[in-house]
Design an enzyme around this catalytic site. Structure first.
Site, PDB file in Angstrom:
ATOM      1  N   LYS A  22     -11.080   4.423  -3.115  1.00  0.00           N
ATOM      2  CA  LYS A  22     -11.405   3.020  -3.428  1.00  0.00           C
ATOM      3  C   LYS A  22     -11.141   2.132  -2.211  1.00  0.00           C
ATOM      4  CE  LYS A  22      -8.394   0.052  -5.557  1.00  0.00           C
ATOM      5  NZ  LYS A  22      -8.392  -1.219  -4.842  1.00  0.00           N
ATOM      6  N   ASN A  23      -9.973   2.307  -1.605  1.00  0.00           N
ATOM      7  CA  ASN A  23      -9.601   1.389  -0.523  1.00  0.00           C
ATOM      8  C   ASN A  23     -10.366   1.636   0.781  1.00  0.00           C
ATOM      9  OD1 ASN A  23      -7.897   0.237  -2.308  1.00  0.00           O
ATOM     10  ND2 ASN A  23      -5.989   0.931  -1.354  1.00  0.00           N
ATOM     11  N   CYS A 116      -2.909 -12.778  -7.955  1.00  0.00           N
ATOM     12  CA  CYS A 116      -3.553 -11.675  -8.654  1.00  0.00           C
ATOM     13  C   CYS A 116      -2.512 -10.933  -9.447  1.00  0.00           C
ATOM     14  CB  CYS A 116      -4.251 -10.744  -7.676  1.00  0.00           C
ATOM     15  SG  CYS A 116      -3.122  -9.718  -6.755  1.00  0.00           S
ATOM     16  N   ARG A 121      -1.422 -13.500  -3.292  1.00  0.00           N
ATOM     17  CA  ARG A 121      -2.154 -12.678  -2.315  1.00  0.00           C
ATOM     18  C   ARG A 121      -2.540 -13.561  -1.134  1.00  0.00           C
ATOM     19  NH1 ARG A 121      -3.900  -7.298  -4.622  1.00  0.00           N
ATOM     20  NH2 ARG A 121      -4.488  -6.175  -2.770  1.00  0.00           N
ATOM     21  N   PRO A 122      -1.568 -13.879  -0.265  1.00  0.00           N
ATOM     22  CA  PRO A 122      -1.864 -14.789   0.841  1.00  0.00           C
ATOM     23  C   PRO A 122      -2.836 -14.166   1.844  1.00  0.00           C
ATOM     24  CG  PRO A 122       0.335 -13.864   1.098  1.00  0.00           C
ATOM     25  CD  PRO A 122      -0.193 -13.353  -0.213  1.00  0.00           C
ATOM     26  N   ASP A 305       1.085   1.776  -3.741  1.00  0.00           N
ATOM     27  CA  ASP A 305       0.132   2.126  -4.796  1.00  0.00           C
ATOM     28  C   ASP A 305       0.542   3.384  -5.568  1.00  0.00           C
ATOM     29  OD1 ASP A 305      -1.411  -0.040  -4.188  1.00  0.00           O
ATOM     30  OD2 ASP A 305      -2.933   1.055  -3.076  1.00  0.00           O
ATOM     31  N   ARG A 397     -11.063  -0.170 -12.505  1.00  0.00           N
ATOM     32  CA  ARG A 397     -11.233  -0.731 -11.157  1.00  0.00           C
ATOM     33  C   ARG A 397     -11.149   0.354 -10.080  1.00  0.00           C
ATOM     34  NH1 ARG A 397      -7.095  -4.558  -9.322  1.00  0.00           N
ATOM     35  NH2 ARG A 397      -8.231  -3.959  -7.475  1.00  0.00           N
TER      36      ARG A 397
HETATM   37  C1  UD1 Z   1      -4.420  -3.093   0.507  1.00  0.00           C
HETATM   38  C2  UD1 Z   1      -4.902  -2.192  -0.613  1.00  0.00           C
HETATM   39  C3  UD1 Z   1      -3.885  -2.129  -1.738  1.00  0.00           C
HETATM   40  C4  UD1 Z   1      -2.522  -1.721  -1.186  1.00  0.00           C
HETATM   41  C5  UD1 Z   1      -2.122  -2.625  -0.012  1.00  0.00           C
HETATM   42  C6  UD1 Z   1      -0.824  -2.182   0.654  1.00  0.00           C
HETATM   43  C7  UD1 Z   1      -7.300  -2.389  -0.475  1.00  0.00           C
HETATM   44  C8  UD1 Z   1      -8.568  -2.855  -1.114  1.00  0.00           C
HETATM   45  N1  UD1 Z   1      -6.161  -2.690  -1.106  1.00  0.00           N
HETATM   46  O1  UD1 Z   1      -4.307  -4.403  -0.048  1.00  0.00           O
HETATM   47  O2  UD1 Z   1      -4.316  -1.172  -2.696  1.00  0.00           O
HETATM   48  O3  UD1 Z   1      -1.563  -1.829  -2.206  1.00  0.00           O
HETATM   49  O4  UD1 Z   1      -3.159  -2.638   0.986  1.00  0.00           O
HETATM   50  O5  UD1 Z   1      -0.927  -0.879   1.083  1.00  0.00           O
HETATM   51  O6  UD1 Z   1      -7.317  -1.726   0.541  1.00  0.00           O
HETATM   52  N2  UD1 Z   1       0.215 -10.432   3.347  1.00  0.00           N
HETATM   53  C9  UD1 Z   1       0.537 -11.695   3.807  1.00  0.00           C
HETATM   54  N3  UD1 Z   1      -0.437 -12.416   4.461  1.00  0.00           N
HETATM   55  C10 UD1 Z   1      -1.700 -11.937   4.659  1.00  0.00           C
HETATM   56  C11 UD1 Z   1      -2.005 -10.643   4.189  1.00  0.00           C
HETATM   57  C12 UD1 Z   1      -1.036  -9.907   3.532  1.00  0.00           C
HETATM   58  O7  UD1 Z   1       1.653 -12.158   3.644  1.00  0.00           O
HETATM   59  O8  UD1 Z   1      -2.512 -12.645   5.257  1.00  0.00           O
HETATM   60  C13 UD1 Z   1       1.262  -9.641   2.644  1.00  0.00           C
HETATM   61  C14 UD1 Z   1       0.880  -9.364   1.169  1.00  0.00           C
HETATM   62  O9  UD1 Z   1       1.256 -10.424   0.324  1.00  0.00           O
HETATM   63  C15 UD1 Z   1       1.657  -8.106   0.893  1.00  0.00           C
HETATM   64  C16 UD1 Z   1       1.628  -7.374   2.233  1.00  0.00           C
HETATM   65  O10 UD1 Z   1       1.314  -8.353   3.214  1.00  0.00           O
HETATM   66  O11 UD1 Z   1       2.989  -8.421   0.586  1.00  0.00           O
HETATM   67  C17 UD1 Z   1       0.627  -6.253   2.287  1.00  0.00           C
HETATM   68  O12 UD1 Z   1      -0.655  -6.746   2.059  1.00  0.00           O
HETATM   69  P1  UD1 Z   1      -1.952  -6.058   2.669  1.00  0.00           P
HETATM   70  O13 UD1 Z   1      -1.574  -4.885   3.496  1.00  0.00           O
HETATM   71  O14 UD1 Z   1      -2.790  -7.112   3.274  1.00  0.00           O
HETATM   72  O15 UD1 Z   1      -2.650  -5.526   1.337  1.00  0.00           O
HETATM   73  P2  UD1 Z   1      -4.153  -5.656   0.944  1.00  0.00           P
HETATM   74  O16 UD1 Z   1      -5.039  -5.455   2.110  1.00  0.00           O
HETATM   75  O17 UD1 Z   1      -4.339  -6.877   0.106  1.00  0.00           O
END
Ligand code: UD1
Length: 418
Positions: A22-23, A116, A121-122, A305, A397
């Site tokens: 999925k990811n 979410c 989800r920043p 995950d 999903r």
């Molecule tokens: C992706 C995966 C999700 C997985 C996650 C962590 C997809 C579609 N989803 O989510 O399944 O659980 O990686 O391995 O690939 N953060 C910030 N600022 C930002 C972006 C992120 O503070 O601009 C924080 C988030 O709140 C979280 C952490 O960074 O605490 C990790 O987020 P991130 O690695 O970005 O996860 P996703 O890409 O949303």
């Protein structure tokens, strides 16, 4: 109302072919708009997040053909450079389109992903990076508008190795007129898959899989066929099912290197794990050992995950385990549901103390996110009586045919629509 009904019975036995990731497929689908032509993706899982992503691509102007697990995207004509709120809010990870749309049309707008199921989800890291690369970003009223004035070469240092931010920068930079280096980049296997796919289309990206990625933008990409990597988290879910039922489960068509942190924890739980080039087999030892401390971490650490599935397993371990969740705030919502089934779990912020119990018992339980849904099904496989897992749309999903695959492994499970 729809639910998954599980009657906890004997061990799961057999093998299961693991779906595409999925990811990995979501950023790959976003990447198809970088090619003003036809791109073919094989091994795409049949899950609702992919359906929503295809709706976004259609809205942007792409023509889609889908045959079994192959998706062909014709992105010759892009007619929109924004994503409507109703599509954005259906799937928060659609933020992954931001970098790709700007790269293709030089402008993009969409609403903020907002909160979410996993908590806030920043996207501050995505925005900071795009600004550093010459994108003018305006934020207001829950909307974000981006306009590319002049490309800037830049070294982007991520404060945290965010998967989505790393992918957005790669998607933006692949088709650009700049040289970008990303430091403290995410190292997940899905990042490497995206690099391989983009390079197959003619991009010049190196370093994915390490924390330094270098992107030399190119002016045009070309048609390409790519096969999506296997889903390491789906693999972990079926292995947890094998362990919790005292069974023997082989996950096939996987890359064991992608989930070494999970197999290592299963071994620490006292389970026999055999690995081959493209399979992993777990032969359960009925006594599941507790684990002193598991911390979720960015790859190659233990993946957030896979945490819910392991929480279900440790609920019936011999002794007390501690889990520290370092990535998402709301991952322990599942604990309340497991407690309804007789688990002994205390959570305090990012820490869960899990005292293993001898048995779990059936109860109506509610998934609060994708992974908790699958983990509740895993727990139900060993619970006495008939468990009903509600909120199945979360499971849809990310899992293709979870209940059918588990049935084929011998579970007493069915999907009920009332
Ligand atoms: C992706 C995966 C999700 C997985 C996650 C962590 C997809 C579609 N989803 O989510 O399944 O659980 O990686 O391995 O690939 N953060 C910030 N600022 C930002 C972006 C992120 O503070 O601009 C924080 C988030 O709140 C979280 C952490 O960074 O605490 C990790 O987020 P991130 O690695 O970005 O996860 P996703 O890409 O949303």
């Amino acid at each position: 109302m729809e639910y998954i009904k599980v009657i906890g019975e004997g061990p799961l036995l057999g093998s299961v072919d693991i779906q595409g990731s999925k990811n990995a497929v979501l950023p790959a689908l976003a990447a198809t708009i970088l090619n003003e032509g036809e791109t073919v993706l094989h091994n795409c899982p049949d899950i609702s997040d992919v359906k929503i992503t295809l709706d976004i691509l259609k809205f942007l102007g792409c023509k889609i053909k889908k045959e079994n697990h192959t998706i062909i995207v014709d992105a010759k004509n892009i007619v929109n450079n924004y994503i409507p709120t109703e599509l954005m809010t259906k799937m928060r990870s659609s933020i992954i389109f931001l970098g790709a749309i700007i790269a293709r049309t030089k402008e993009a707008s969409m609403c903020f992903p907002g909160g979410c199921e996993l908590g806030p989800r920043p996207i501050d890291l995505h925005i900071k990076a795009l600004k550093a690369l010459g994108v003018d970003v305006t934020e207001g009223n829950g909307y974000i508008k981006c306009k590319l004035d002049n490309y800037k070469d830049a070294q982007v240092h991520l404060d945290f190795p965010s998967v989505g931010a790393t992918e957005n920068i790669m998607l933006f930079g692949a088709l650009s007129d700049c040289v970008i280096s990303i430091e403290n980049a995410a190292r997940e296997p899905e990042i490497e898959d995206l690099q391989n796919f983009l390079n197959g289309m003619g991009a010049k990206i190196s370093g994915a899989g390490s924390s330094s990625i270098r992107i030399n933008g190119v002016k045009k990409l070309h048609d390409f066929e790519h096969t999506i990597i296997p889903d390491r988290i789906a693999a972990a879910t079926y292995l947890c099912g094998g362990v919790i039922t005292g069974g023997c489960v082989e996950v096939k068509k996987v890359n064991p290197n992608h989930f070494g942190a999970v197999t290592s924890v299963l071994r620490e739980c006292g389970q026999y794990v055999e690995e081959g080039k493209d399979y992993v087999c777990v032969k359960a030892n009925n006594k599941i050992k507790s684990i002193d401390l598991i911390r979720t971490l960015p790859h190659p650490g233990f993946p957030t995950d896979a945490q819910s599935g392991i929480l279900s397993v440790l609920s019936v371990a011999n002794g007390t385990s501690i889990i520290k969740e370092n990535i998402f705030q709301q991952r322990f919502k599942i604990a309340d549901e497991l407690i309804k089934m007789g688990a002994d779990i205390n959570t305090d912020g990012q820490v869960a103390v899990v005292k293993g119990v001898k048995k779990l018992y059936a109860s109506p339980v509610y998934a609060s996110d994708l992974r908790s849904g699958a983990a509740l099904v895993v727990a139900a496989l060993c619970a006495e009586g008939e468990t009903k897992v509600f909120n199945t749309h979360f499971i849809d999903r990310g899992y293709e045919n979870l209940h059918i695959n588990l049935k084929n492994l011998g579970a007493n499970i069915e999907r009920v629509k009332e």
